[in-house]
Structures are given as C-alpha cells and as structure tokens.
Motif scaffolding. Structure first.
Motif, PDB file in Angstrom:
ATOM      1  N   PHE A 299       1.519  -5.414  -6.474  1.00 22.22           N
ATOM      2  CA  PHE A 299       0.626  -4.681  -5.586  1.00 22.22           C
ATOM      3  C   PHE A 299       1.428  -3.688  -4.745  1.00 22.22           C
ATOM      4  CE2 PHE A 299      -2.197  -8.291  -6.374  1.00 22.22           C
ATOM      5  CZ  PHE A 299      -3.386  -7.609  -6.635  1.00 22.22           C
ATOM      6  N   VAL A 300       0.891  -2.489  -4.605  1.00 24.30           N
ATOM      7  CA  VAL A 300       1.523  -1.429  -3.824  1.00 24.30           C
ATOM      8  C   VAL A 300       0.615  -1.094  -2.648  1.00 24.30           C
ATOM      9  CG1 VAL A 300       2.456   0.905  -3.864  1.00 24.30           C
ATOM     10  CG2 VAL A 300       2.585  -0.523  -5.923  1.00 24.30           C
TER      11      VAL A 300
ATOM     12  N   SER B 113      -7.725  -2.661   3.092  1.00 23.12           N
ATOM     13  CA  SER B 113      -7.341  -2.439   1.687  1.00 23.12           C
ATOM     14  C   SER B 113      -7.345  -0.971   1.284  1.00 23.12           C
ATOM     15  CB  SER B 113      -8.259  -3.244   0.744  1.00 23.12           C
ATOM     16  OG  SER B 113      -8.145  -4.616   1.006  1.00 23.12           O
ATOM     17  N   VAL B 114      -7.260  -0.076   2.259  1.00 19.81           N
ATOM     18  CA  VAL B 114      -7.187   1.358   1.960  1.00 19.81           C
ATOM     19  C   VAL B 114      -5.825   1.672   1.351  1.00 19.81           C
ATOM     20  CG1 VAL B 114      -7.209   3.685   2.946  1.00 19.81           C
ATOM     21  CG2 VAL B 114      -8.801   1.946   3.798  1.00 19.81           C
ATOM     22  N   GLY B 115      -5.810   2.421   0.252  1.00 20.27           N
ATOM     23  CA  GLY B 115      -4.561   2.858  -0.365  1.00 20.27           C
ATOM     24  C   GLY B 115      -3.830   1.789  -1.145  1.00 20.27           C
ATOM     25  N   ILE B 116      -4.456   0.640  -1.392  1.00 21.77           N
ATOM     26  CA  ILE B 116      -3.812  -0.456  -2.117  1.00 21.77           C
ATOM     27  C   ILE B 116      -4.186  -0.386  -3.598  1.00 21.77           C
ATOM     28  CG2 ILE B 116      -3.674  -2.966  -2.375  1.00 21.77           C
ATOM     29  CD1 ILE B 116      -4.107  -3.235   0.582  1.00 21.77           C
ATOM     30  N   ASN B 117      -3.176  -0.558  -4.454  1.00 22.20           N
ATOM     31  CA  ASN B 117      -3.422  -0.531  -5.891  1.00 22.20           C
ATOM     32  C   ASN B 117      -2.592  -1.592  -6.592  1.00 22.20           C
ATOM     33  OD1 ASN B 117      -5.229   1.879  -6.706  1.00 22.20           O
ATOM     34  ND2 ASN B 117      -3.828   2.761  -5.193  1.00 22.20           N
TER      35      ASN B 117
ATOM     36  N   HIS C 121      10.400  -2.926   0.146  1.00 18.54           N
ATOM     37  CA  HIS C 121       9.809  -1.836   0.924  1.00 18.54           C
ATOM     38  C   HIS C 121      10.774  -0.671   1.008  1.00 18.54           C
ATOM     39  CE1 HIS C 121      12.360  -2.683   4.472  1.00 18.54           C
ATOM     40  NE2 HIS C 121      12.275  -3.940   4.066  1.00 18.54           N
ATOM     41  N   PHE C 122      10.234   0.511   1.301  1.00 16.56           N
ATOM     42  CA  PHE C 122      11.056   1.715   1.426  1.00 16.56           C
ATOM     43  C   PHE C 122      10.231   2.803   2.093  1.00 16.56           C
ATOM     44  CE2 PHE C 122       9.465   0.934  -2.869  1.00 16.56           C
ATOM     45  CZ  PHE C 122       8.540   1.958  -3.027  1.00 16.56           C
ATOM     46  N   THR C 123      10.934   3.739   2.716  1.00 16.30           N
ATOM     47  CA  THR C 123      10.275   4.888   3.328  1.00 16.30           C
ATOM     48  C   THR C 123      10.164   6.015   2.308  1.00 16.30           C
ATOM     49  OG1 THR C 123      12.351   5.879   4.083  1.00 16.30           O
ATOM     50  CG2 THR C 123      11.263   4.297   5.578  1.00 16.30           C
ATOM     51  N   LYS C 124       9.403   7.035   2.636  1.00 21.35           N
ATOM     52  CA  LYS C 124       9.241   8.164   1.719  1.00 21.35           C
ATOM     53  C   LYS C 124      10.564   8.876   1.504  1.00 21.35           C
ATOM     54  CE  LYS C 124       6.230  12.067   0.703  1.00 21.35           C
ATOM     55  NZ  LYS C 124       5.070  12.875   1.165  1.00 21.35           N
ATOM     56  N   ASN C 125      11.359   8.994   2.557  1.00 25.18           N
ATOM     57  CA  ASN C 125      12.656   9.643   2.442  1.00 25.18           C
ATOM     58  C   ASN C 125      13.579   8.841   1.515  1.00 25.18           C
ATOM     59  OD1 ASN C 125      14.740  11.635   3.372  1.00 25.18           O
ATOM     60  ND2 ASN C 125      15.679   9.785   4.201  1.00 25.18           N
ATOM     61  N   GLN C 126      13.589   7.523   1.681  1.00 24.81           N
ATOM     62  CA  GLN C 126      14.413   6.673   0.813  1.00 24.81           C
ATOM     63  C   GLN C 126      13.959   6.774  -0.647  1.00 24.81           C
ATOM     64  OE1 GLN C 126      13.680   3.019   2.953  1.00 24.81           O
ATOM     65  NE2 GLN C 126      15.753   3.000   3.847  1.00 24.81           N
ATOM     66  N   TRP C 127      12.664   6.792  -0.853  1.00 28.98           N
ATOM     67  CA  TRP C 127      12.112   6.884  -2.205  1.00 28.98           C
ATOM     68  C   TRP C 127      12.506   8.202  -2.879  1.00 28.98           C
ATOM     69  CZ3 TRP C 127      10.059   4.212  -6.034  1.00 28.98           C
ATOM     70  CH2 TRP C 127       9.286   4.857  -7.000  1.00 28.98           C
TER      71      TRP C 127
ATOM     72  N   ILE D 230       5.093  -0.782   0.874  1.00 28.92           N
ATOM     73  CA  ILE D 230       5.544  -2.125   0.544  1.00 28.92           C
ATOM     74  C   ILE D 230       4.999  -2.502  -0.830  1.00 28.92           C
ATOM     75  CG2 ILE D 230       3.586  -3.185   1.768  1.00 28.92           C
ATOM     76  CD1 ILE D 230       5.489  -5.514   2.493  1.00 28.92           C
ATOM     77  N   VAL D 231       5.835  -3.149  -1.636  1.00 26.72           N
ATOM     78  CA  VAL D 231       5.442  -3.608  -2.969  1.00 26.72           C
ATOM     79  C   VAL D 231       5.584  -5.127  -2.989  1.00 26.72           C
ATOM     80  CG1 VAL D 231       5.856  -3.445  -5.454  1.00 26.72           C
ATOM     81  CG2 VAL D 231       6.267  -1.449  -3.977  1.00 26.72           C
ATOM     82  N   GLU D 232       4.513  -5.817  -3.416  1.00 24.55           N
ATOM     83  CA  GLU D 232       4.497  -7.272  -3.379  1.00 24.55           C
ATOM     84  C   GLU D 232       4.233  -7.852  -4.770  1.00 24.55           C
ATOM     85  OE1 GLU D 232       2.412  -7.418   1.071  1.00 24.55           O
ATOM     86  OE2 GLU D 232       1.345  -8.149  -0.693  1.00 24.55           O
ATOM     87  N   GLU D 233       4.757  -9.037  -4.983  1.00 26.75           N
ATOM     88  CA  GLU D 233       4.505  -9.702  -6.269  1.00 26.75           C
ATOM     89  C   GLU D 233       3.047 -10.117  -6.387  1.00 26.75           C
ATOM     90  OE1 GLU D 233       5.828 -13.730  -7.107  1.00 26.75           O
ATOM     91  OE2 GLU D 233       6.321 -14.018  -4.983  1.00 26.75           O
ATOM     92  N   PHE D 234       2.563 -10.163  -7.602  1.00 26.49           N
ATOM     93  CA  PHE D 234       1.213 -10.650  -7.868  1.00 26.49           C
ATOM     94  C   PHE D 234       1.238 -12.167  -7.955  1.00 26.49           C
ATOM     95  CE2 PHE D 234      -1.551 -12.334 -11.251  1.00 26.49           C
ATOM     96  CZ  PHE D 234      -2.791 -12.099 -10.669  1.00 26.49           C
ATOM     97  N   ILE D 235       0.283 -12.798  -7.289  1.00 20.73           N
ATOM     98  CA  ILE D 235       0.126 -14.246  -7.358  1.00 20.73           C
ATOM     99  C   ILE D 235      -1.298 -14.539  -7.794  1.00 20.73           C
ATOM    100  CG2 ILE D 235       0.118 -16.407  -6.051  1.00 20.73           C
ATOM    101  CD1 ILE D 235       2.172 -15.210  -4.178  1.00 20.73           C
ATOM    102  N   ASP D 236      -1.452 -15.311  -8.840  1.00 20.02           N
ATOM    103  CA  ASP D 236      -2.777 -15.718  -9.293  1.00 20.02           C
ATOM    104  C   ASP D 236      -3.264 -16.800  -8.334  1.00 20.02           C
ATOM    105  OD1 ASP D 236      -5.092 -16.019 -10.724  1.00 20.02           O
ATOM    106  OD2 ASP D 236      -4.188 -17.274 -12.285  1.00 20.02           O
ATOM    107  N   ALA D 237      -4.090 -16.398  -7.393  1.00 20.61           N
ATOM    108  CA  ALA D 237      -4.394 -17.307  -6.287  1.00 20.61           C
ATOM    109  C   ALA D 237      -5.809 -17.126  -5.768  1.00 20.61           C
ATOM    110  CB  ALA D 237      -3.403 -17.062  -5.146  1.00 20.61           C
TER     111      ALA D 237
END
Length: 381
Positions: free
Chosen positions: A197-198, A206-210, A171-177, A233-240
């Motif tokens: 997933f972002v 699920s608004v703003g999720i890609n 995860h990170f803030t806009k300023n950090q990014w 926040i960025v998360e790993e993809f899990i086939d689930a």
C-alpha cells in the motif's frame, strides 16, 4: 446556569473538506441548544474564514453552513477571527456569568471550540496551535498529539518506541525519491514486496491511497501520493480483518467496544467509506472477549503514547491466518456523524451521541482549566 458558548470550526483547506461539512451538520443537530450557544466558523477550501449568526436551530443542510457571501456578523476573512482573538475569556464553570451578563462582547467570549476539521490544516496541530495562542479551550488532542497522529511516519516511529506491533513500512520525501528512486524501489521490493500500500504521509479518509501489485503500479501510486504530500509511506499488505476502537478521555482514557469494518472494496478507500454506501460495520466485532480486551488495551496505549486527550479512534489489522494484531493508525479527529464509526462504537458501549458531545466539551474545559494553573514565567528576583 448560563449556557456554554461553543464555537464550531469546519470545512478547511483540505482534501477532506466535504467530510468535515457533513460532520459539522451532524453536530449542529445533536447539540442541545438549551445548554449550549453554538457559533459556526466556516473555512473555505482557499483558507478564508467566515462566520454566520449564532445557531438558534440545527442547520438544515450543508449549504446553510458555508456562508459563501458576506456573513451576518460582519463579513469574511479576518473579521471571522475576531471571536477567537478579540478578547478570549477563561472557560466558564458552573454558576459564572455569561459574556453578556458580565458586560463583555458575546462574540469574543467563546468558552470552548470544537474543531471539526479532518486532515491537513485542522487535524495536524495547526488549528490547535492557533487556539492555544488564543488561550481558548478546545475539543480534542493538543498540538503535539495532533501533529504526530497526522504524520503516519512519525506516528509509526512513536508506536515502535512504545513497542506496539505494526506492519513493515518504508518512507521517503519527494526530494529523496527524485534523487535515488532506484534505491527505494529496491528496498520496497526486498523488504515489503507486492502487493503493498502506498499512502501520503499526511492525509486521512484514505485520500491518495493505492494498492500496488507490481512495479508499474508502485510508480503510479507513488506519483499519486506525491500529489497530496511531500512525504510518502509504503506499507506491507496484510490479509486481515480491520477493527477499530474509540478512545475517550484525558489522563484516564477509556476504550469503547471493538468494531469491525467490512469494506465494499478491495480495501477501505475513500469510495468505500463515503460514496457507494455498501461497506458495513459490525459492532461489536465478532471476536472473543480476551482478544477484544487485548485490542482495547493496545488502543489506550496508542492514545497515551502520543499524549492524546479528548478523543481518538485507533485502527488495527487482525490477521486472518494466525489472529495476530497490528496497529494501523490513530485518528485524532475521526468522522463524527451519527453514522460514523466513532460515535457508533460509543453508542454500543452505552454512551449516546448527545452525551458523547457533553463529555467532549467537559474534557476540553477540564484540560484548559488545568493549563491555566501552570506558570509560564520565571521570576529571577
């Protein structure tokens, strides 16, 4: 016995405004008006509070609940807050007088508020803080639990402390990014990889999720997420498989049966949830009793880890290859139409919609009465 006076707050300055309206419409149709007096409070997308007359019958449509013009009870804006701040009364118990019977102003005597607000400025602790200041009982989690449950980063940190299994995330803030996006790109690609997933850290439905499959899609997804929040926040993809549990209660919460979401899309995004109508729910989920029990236990642990109260829906991933369970998130004000997962899970657990509303009101008043017995001052003499 006098009726319990309930204030419904819905709409809100949120990307989930329309979802909230649908929830409010459903709840007005489910409340037994022989037991409850229902006072509507509509919050516009601009944050303007508006109120209409007490409901004498279920609302026929969303339009009947929006009060776009001056309301019948005295106008919009600050006037609509008078029932909250005018003269809040303690929650009634069986046999006590109603506001009118006791000589008070009926509009100022709400017994309990049901904040049917999803997302920012409603599910994040803000309206809960407002109601705490007004000393009014309200349905759902408190300020802390609402805020933690809304912020996916803080939520995951609390889950980690509790030892709940979850996927890899960064995860990170806009300023950090903006200061060092090269570092975060490298960290994401090494620790998580593609696809991933972002998500905005503070948003629901699920608004703003890609889903990002490469660096170009990652950059585009992050830019999209920053439209809705200052933290991503960025998360790993899990086939689930995606399974969910409804939790109800205060100090001794109960878990419903486990349900499964089968998305019409590649993942359960806003369109799959609310628009195309092709996603399906399997209740109860087709899993064995031992696995179901483990998931239900984890749902209660997640609820207690954030100091939950009233209601929450806890979402999990169930890996297809080895059956491992990962907690995804907790939703402290889940969708509440009769076709939403939360009430459907309880219906299949033996608790119909109207009874569920009764329980939520009872739990809210119970928690409020317990708080009234606390001391908020210290006598030095």
């Amino acid at each position: 016995m006098s009726k319990i006076r309930v204030g419904l707050i819905y709409g809100g300055k949120s990307g989930e405004h329309e979802v909230s309206l649908q929830t409010a419409l459903a709840v007005t149709k489910a409340f037994d008006l022989n037991k409850y007096e229902v006072q509507p409070f509509y919050i516009t997308k601009e944050g303007d509070w508006r109120t209409g007359p007490q409901l004498t019958a279920p609302a026929e449509s969303v339009d009947a609940l929006t009060f776009e013009s001056a309301s019948a009870s005295g106008g919009a804006g600050t006037f609509a807050l008078q029932p909250l701040f005018g003269s809040p009364a303690p929650a009634k118990t069986q046999g006590t007088q109603s506001a009118t019977e006791s000589g008070g102003t009926a509009a100022a005597q709400l017994d309990v508020v049901f904040p049917l607000l999803h997302g920012t400025f409603g599910e994040d602790g803000t309206v809960q803080g407002l109601l705490e200041m007004a000393n009014i009982a309200y349905v759902g989690t408190g300020v802390l639990a609402s805020a933690v449950g809304m912020d996916k980063v803080m939520m995951k940190k609390v889950f980690a402390q509790e030892g709940l299994p979850q996927c890899v995330f960064r995860h990170f803030t806009k300023n950090q990014w903006e200061k060092d996006n090269a570092f975060f790109i490298m960290e994401i690609e090494i620790a998580i990889g593609y696809p991933c997933f972002v998500k905005p850290a503070n948003l629901g439905s699920s608004v703003g999720i890609n889903k990002a499959r490469n660096r170009d899609e990652l950059l585009s997804a992050i830019a999209e997420a920053f439209r809705y929040d200052r933290k991503v926040i960025v998360e790993e993809f899990i086939d689930a498989r995606e399974v969910e549990v409804a939790v109800l209660g205060n100090d001794e919460p109960q878990a419903s049966v486990v349900g499964e979401i089968v998305s019409s899309s590649e993942f359960y995004d806003y369109k799959a949830k609310y628009i195309d109508g092709k996603s399906s729910m399997i209740i109860p989920a087709e899993i064995d009793s031992e696995l179901s029990s483990r998931i239900r236990d984890l749902a209660v642990r997640a609820f207690q880890s954030i100091d939950g109260s009233g209601l929450s829906r806890v979402d999990f991933f169930l890996r297809k290859d080895n059956g491992e369970i990962y907690i995804n998130e907790i939703n402290t004000m889940p969708g509440f139409t009769p076709f939403s997962m939360y009430p459907l899970l309880w219906r299949e657990s033996g608790k119909p919609y109207s009874e569920l509303l009764d329980d939520l009101v009872r739990l809210a008043i119970q928690r409020h009465e317990e708080k009234q017995r606390l001391s908020y001052s210290f006598d030095l003499t």
